[in-house]
Design an enzyme around this catalytic site. Structure first.
Site, PDB file in Angstrom:
ATOM      1  N   GLU A 190       0.828  -1.216   0.000  1.00 30.76           N
ATOM      2  CA  GLU A 190       0.000   0.000   0.000  1.00 30.76           C
ATOM      3  C   GLU A 190       0.860   1.261   0.000  1.00 30.76           C
ATOM      4  O   GLU A 190       0.769   2.098   0.895  1.00 30.76           O
ATOM      5  CB  GLU A 190      -0.979  -0.045   1.180  1.00 30.76           C
ATOM      6  CG  GLU A 190      -1.925  -1.238   1.081  1.00 30.76           C
ATOM      7  CD  GLU A 190      -2.987  -1.298   2.176  1.00 30.76           C
ATOM      8  OE1 GLU A 190      -2.795  -0.692   3.240  1.00 30.76           O
ATOM      9  OE2 GLU A 190      -4.020  -1.968   1.932  1.00 30.76           O
TER      10      GLU A 190
ATOM     11  N   ASP B 210      -8.247  -9.317   4.224  1.00 29.38           N
ATOM     12  CA  ASP B 210      -8.064  -8.154   5.096  1.00 29.38           C
ATOM     13  C   ASP B 210      -9.171  -8.052   6.154  1.00 29.38           C
ATOM     14  O   ASP B 210     -10.062  -7.211   6.012  1.00 29.38           O
ATOM     15  CB  ASP B 210      -8.043  -6.879   4.235  1.00 29.38           C
ATOM     16  CG  ASP B 210      -7.552  -5.678   5.006  1.00 29.38           C
ATOM     17  OD1 ASP B 210      -7.125  -5.842   6.158  1.00 29.38           O
ATOM     18  OD2 ASP B 210      -7.600  -4.568   4.447  1.00 29.38           O
TER      19      ASP B 210
ATOM     20  N   GLU C 121     -12.762  -2.470  11.801  1.00 24.87           N
ATOM     21  CA  GLU C 121     -12.776  -1.747  10.524  1.00 24.87           C
ATOM     22  C   GLU C 121     -13.869  -2.231   9.580  1.00 24.87           C
ATOM     23  O   GLU C 121     -14.618  -1.429   9.030  1.00 24.87           O
ATOM     24  CB  GLU C 121     -11.397  -1.884   9.863  1.00 24.87           C
ATOM     25  CG  GLU C 121     -11.322  -1.225   8.501  1.00 24.87           C
ATOM     26  CD  GLU C 121      -9.947  -1.349   7.862  1.00 24.87           C
ATOM     27  OE1 GLU C 121      -9.006  -1.851   8.521  1.00 24.87           O
ATOM     28  OE2 GLU C 121      -9.819  -0.940   6.690  1.00 24.87           O
TER      29      GLU C 121
HETATM   30  C1  GCV Z   1      -2.731   0.599   8.314  1.00 20.97           C
HETATM   31  C2  GCV Z   1      -6.166  -2.150   5.417  1.00 20.97           C
HETATM   32  C3  GCV Z   1      -6.613  -0.874   6.075  1.00 20.97           C
HETATM   33  C4  GCV Z   1      -5.492   0.137   6.158  1.00 20.97           C
HETATM   34  C5  GCV Z   1      -4.313  -0.501   6.898  1.00 20.97           C
HETATM   35  C6  GCV Z   1      -3.914  -1.771   6.165  1.00 20.97           C
HETATM   36  C7  GCV Z   1      -2.805  -2.525   6.867  1.00 20.97           C
HETATM   37  O1  GCV Z   1      -5.903  -1.954   4.071  1.00 20.97           O
HETATM   38  O2  GCV Z   1      -7.702  -0.353   5.377  1.00 20.97           O
HETATM   39  O3  GCV Z   1      -5.959   1.273   6.830  1.00 20.97           O
HETATM   40  O4  GCV Z   1      -3.246   0.386   7.016  1.00 20.97           O
HETATM   41  O5  GCV Z   1      -5.012  -2.630   6.060  1.00 20.97           O
HETATM   42  O6  GCV Z   1      -3.127  -3.492   7.551  1.00 20.97           O
HETATM   43  O7  GCV Z   1      -1.666  -2.168   6.733  1.00 20.97           O
END
Ligand code: GCV
Length: 647
Positions: free
Chosen positions: A262, A341, A369
């Site tokens: 990411e 995720d 989340e």
């Molecule tokens: C901290 C998901 C979440 C992100 C998070 C990522 C991760 O994509 O939406 O906010 O980033 O996981 O675990 O690194």
């Protein structure tokens, strides 16, 4: 702050006072230098009993003996009680467990326990940014940072440390894995001195700090022109900088790294492997006994939705499995529980079945989340119990790897500066359950939920039973009105709350359901993307065949026609309609159940949970209507029961 303190002492689940327990005449005796533990014990007992009088009538013996490092025993004696432990930390755990059991209403005479944790590292990950905002935080802002500085209330930190130690947590990573230019500086002055002060507050509670580091720290912090892990200057940077860190904080636990993920830098940007990256940093902390937690959440987040070959759940395995056995001893690969995720329903990551020569950490997310964001009720203990019991190989359950390949259990926390820690007080149960389960993965969701209720609420049998039932059923309810049968996502992009069936369908994140007018899902079998081939043979076979694939994961593994007959004879489409109508109804029933608790729980708790359940109901109805309308529009097939579907 008065109000804040009041709320804390009123709601702090672990050390809350119980009017049903009588003040005791009790002497606390410790033959060693155990002042701190002694003090914790007194404090806990005073909170439980209101007061304790020094007298010879009854003696509480605190004893250090030759048990293992974190092992303790609790033993009733003729005229007293003995708490023994193999170290100071073990004794502290014993004290908390003793208090915990008293708080559930047990009498001292019946408390026998001998306990040692299954894994060495039980770690909370904060996704706190240094500007004070928490990524995926649903309980306010950070209680560590504000305006790019450390900014905290010492008392609150001590309370937090106590809370965490009381459930067995022994490591806390204080900052977001998405490290920015400011937090990259946590390993250097002037922030390092501040971090050392924070570490000192946690130390008496047996908690060691970790920090998320930026893979490009050699450039950002060290001013180098590269972060190539095989570059001599880069290696030297990590060594020198780590020596400075350990000089300030000798018991520092180590670093957490999110690399090549990411938009974060990583070894692959330099043509190196994940092992090259992890080992370079690990070599720098090894002389100090430090660890590197290296995340396996690596995938292509720039996928073209037209590309049906790339299958996101396969990514972590592809990156890491071939490197099994090549990581240094002090590298721990941190693997999310599922391959995607933190969705409501996913299979267990295939990496757990197939990394035989690498130390691993399982990563859970306590922050909800994708599971209701601490508005909708969702008991994670229920989900974790299933995950821990999932088969990883030849009948072996995931939890049997604890203490073997899996040496650490970690989770993204759900806490913030909200004074009850988690915003929704019922979400405290998830935090509590995490610590207890990380210590002992054999505990059931029911046991954990029941314990938490007993130590949190002074209510009657109806109250306890109602909350228990609400929590136990909450996961199933949430699942039934959101994305069906493991298909995942279908949430609003970015904030991840509420329905948006096609929200991620044409995006670059690799999370597609590919619904057409006659079928939905990605074929992940050996004849499809081949994801099932990442599992050992027996699991591969089970997932490959639609008849043996666990029905609740049907749409994770298979592309299925809407007229497919489910096990109970309903069509897939009718199943989707039914579960969404029923889920919304059950969300309404949750609210009604809670309403029976007025005057049975503190009014403030009653009101704040009720407000959230009302929001949950709106959310559930929105999910129901959007999902049902979506499939009705795709298929043109009516609900057999003729319920209202919008056009
Ligand atoms: C901290 C998901 C979440 C992100 C998070 C990522 C991760 O994509 O939406 O906010 O980033 O996981 O675990 O690194």
């Amino acid at each position: 702050m008065d109000h804040a303190r009041r709320i804390f002492s009123e709601y702090n689940a672990w050390l809350q006072s119980k009017s049903s327990l009588e003040p005791k005449a009790l002497r606390i005796k410790a033959g060693f230098d155990l002042d701190f533990i002694h003090q914790e014990c007194r404090l806990g007992l005073i909170r439980l009993w209101g007061e304790i009088q020094e007298s010879d009538e009854y003696t509480l013996h605190l004893k250090m003996n030759d048990l293992e490092h974190e092992e303790f025993s609790l033993t009733p004696l003729e005229n007293g009680f003995e708490i023994a432990g193999g170290s100071k930390n073990a004794l502290l755990y014993g004290v908390y467990r003793f208090l915990n059991r008293l708080a559930t209403g047990e009498s001292m005479e019946k408390i026998h326990e001998h306990s040692a944790p299954k894994v060495d590292y039980r770690i909370i990950n904060h996704w706190d940014n240094m500007d004070g905002h928490i990524e995926r935080g649903y309980a306010g802002n950070s209680f560590f940072f504000l305006n790019n500085k450390f900014d905290y209330d010492q008392e609150r930190i001590k309370n937090y440390a106590r809370l965490m130690a009381s459930i067995g947590i022994n490591g806390i990573c204080i900052n977001n894995v998405n490290v920015n230019k400011v937090s990259a500086g946590l390993i250097a002055e002037p922030l390092l001195t501040d971090m050392a002060e924070l570490a000192a507050l946690f130390r008496p509670f047996g908690i060691r700090l970790l920090v998320s580091v930026h893979f490009d720290a050699p450039m950002i912090v060290g001013g180098l022109t590269t972060s190539d892990p095989l570059d001599a200057g880069v290696k030297e940077f990590w060594k020198a900088q780590s020596a400075i860190v350990y000089d300030k904080i000798p018991d520092f636990l180590g670093y957490l790294v999110k690399a090549d993920s990411e938009f974060r830098g990583g070894p692959e940007a330099f043509g190196r492997t994940q092992a090259d990256g992890a080992n370079t940093i690990a070599a720098a902390v090894a002389p100090f006994g430090g660890l590197v937690f290296w995340r396996c959440f690596v995938y292509n987040c720039q996928q073209d939705w037209r590309d049906a070959q790339t299958d996101r759940p396969m990514a972590a395995y592809k990156h890491f499995q071939p490197l099994d056995g090549t990581f240094d001893q002090n590298v721990i690969l941190q693997i999310k529980n599922g391959p995607v995720d933190f969705q409501t329903r996913e299979p267990v990551s295939p990496l757990f079945s197939n990394l035989k020569n690498t130390r691993e950490a399982i990563e859970f997310q306590i922050a909800q989340e994708y599971t209701g964001q601490q508005i909708d009720l969702y008991s994670l203990a229920v989900q974790w119990e299933e995950i821990l019991a999932a088969e990883v190989d030849k009948g072996k359950q995931l939890k049997s790897l604890f203490g073997q390949e899996i040496v650490a259990v970690t989770a993204v926390t759900n806490t913030g500066n909200n004074m009850n820690w988690t915003g929704n007080i019922l979400a405290q149960c998830n935090l509590y359950a995490f610590g207890r389960m990380a210590w002992n993965p054999e505990l059931t969701a029911k046991e954990l939920i029941r314990e938490w209720i007993q130590i949190t609420f002074e209510t009657d049998a109806h109250g306890r039973q109602t909350i228990e039932e609400m929590l136990l059923t909450s996961r199933g309810i949430y699942e039934s009105y959101t994305a069906p049968l493991g298909i995942g996502f279908m949430v609003n992009p970015s904030n991840h709350y509420g329905p948006n069936v096609d929200g991620y369908e044409f995006s670059h994140w690799g999370t597609y359901h590919r619904a057409s007018s006659d079928a939905i899902g990605v074929d992940r079998t050996s004849k499809g993307t081949g994801f099932t081939l990442q599992y050992p043979e027996s699991l591969q076979r089970m997932y490959d065949h639609i008849e043996s694939c666990p029905e609740e994961l049907l749409l994770f593994f298979h592309r299925v026609r809407y007229d497919y007959k489910m096990k109970d004879g309903r069509t897939l489409l009718q199943y989707i309609y039914d579960s969404h109508f029923e889920g919304a109804q059950q969300a309404e029933a949750l609210l009604q159940s809670w309403e029976t608790l007025e005057n049975r729980v503190p009014q403030e708790v009653f009101n704040s949970v009720k407000a959230r359940l009302q929001l949950q109901l709106l959310n559930a109805r929105e999910w129901r209507d959007q999902v049902n309308t979506y499939f009705y529009r795709k298929t043109g097939i009516d609900d057999e029961k003729g319920r209202k579907i919008y056009m």
